[in-house]
Design an enzyme around this catalytic site. Structure first.
Site, PDB file in Angstrom:
ATOM      1  CE1 TYR A 114      -3.364   2.869   0.682  1.00  0.00           C
ATOM      2  CE2 TYR A 114      -2.034   3.341   2.625  1.00  0.00           C
ATOM      3  CZ  TYR A 114      -3.035   3.699   1.738  1.00  0.00           C
ATOM      4  OH  TYR A 114      -3.689   4.894   1.905  1.00  0.00           O
TER       5      TYR A 114
ATOM      6  CD  GLU B 246      -8.177   7.568   4.900  1.00  0.00           C
ATOM      7  OE1 GLU B 246      -8.041   7.434   6.115  1.00  0.00           O
ATOM      8  OE2 GLU B 246      -7.274   7.299   4.093  1.00  0.00           O
TER       9      GLU B 246
ATOM     10  CD1 TRP C 125      -3.664   2.402   6.042  1.00  0.00           C
ATOM     11  CD2 TRP C 125      -5.808   3.001   5.948  1.00  0.00           C
ATOM     12  NE1 TRP C 125      -4.082   2.287   4.727  1.00  0.00           N
ATOM     13  CE2 TRP C 125      -5.394   2.649   4.654  1.00  0.00           C
ATOM     14  CE3 TRP C 125      -7.123   3.410   6.149  1.00  0.00           C
ATOM     15  CZ2 TRP C 125      -6.252   2.688   3.555  1.00  0.00           C
ATOM     16  CZ3 TRP C 125      -7.978   3.451   5.049  1.00  0.00           C
ATOM     17  CH2 TRP C 125      -7.532   3.097   3.773  1.00  0.00           C
TER      18      TRP C 125
END
Length: 196
Positions: free
Chosen positions: A24, A46, A54
């Protein structure tokens, strides 16, 4: 800064023991996004992250893509109570009713913004005058959680009826979507993204 066995420098937050996290960082984080569907995906993820890490959301992203119809905003805007209950029953995503309802509400508001500005991307990039902000990150202490731009974005999104779009979420979105380049100065991705 973090290095792997090949001595590649990465941002200090990257956990090298998690290959999907490394991927990522190496391929997506901070790359400027101008595609509305991708913008909606990042905004939804988000918002799902609020109060969580995250990485927790990243591990569930494929499930989100599957269950949220590939982040097709038109379809999500039409989700009903039956669909909400189905989503609440699937452990593949964050089963938080308020966050699921926010995704549906945000899809509806997203369509309104598209109608007004031509694209949601065009609307969002206005908050950084159409160009990525490049910060100078040397240590973990240099990372910020909000900015005057994320404050303004949050205020305007909230005014338009979006949910789960506080300034911290907006700043994380700006980082993910490349509106802000927060790769550390010695991270190999910083220069690559600047060259795009």
């Amino acid at each position: 800064m973090k290095k792997d066995k090949h001595e590649v420098c990465r941002c200090p937050w990257v956990d090298l023991s998690k290959p999907d996290y490394v991927e990522y960082h190496d391929k997506e984080w901070g790359v400027p996004v101008h595609d509305d569907r991708k913008m909606f995906e990042f905004l939804t993820l988000e918002a799902a992250q609020a109060g969580l890490s995250w990485y927790t959301v990243l591990r569930k992203r494929e499930n989100y893509r599957r269950l949220f119809d590939g982040f097709d905003v038109q379809q999500i805007a039409r989700y009903n109570d039956k669909k909400i209950e189905a989503l609440m029953g699937d452990a593949g995503i964050i089963r938080n009713r308020a966050k699921i309802q926010a995704a549906i509400n945000n899809a509806q508001r997203f369509l309104e913004v598209q109608s007004e500005f031509g694209s949601f991307s065009d609307y969002l990039w206005r908050f950084v005058d159409g160009e990525p902000i490049v910060n100078t990150i040397r240590t973990p202490a240099d990372y910020q959680a909000t900015s005057k731009e994320s404050d303004a974005m949050s205020k305007d999104l909230l005014r338009r009826g979006f949910k789960f779009v506080g300034s911290t979420i907006c700043y994380a979105h700006m980082q993910a979507a490349g509106m802000v380049n927060d790769h550390s100065v010695d991270c190999f991705r910083r220069a690559e993204i600047l060259a795009l």
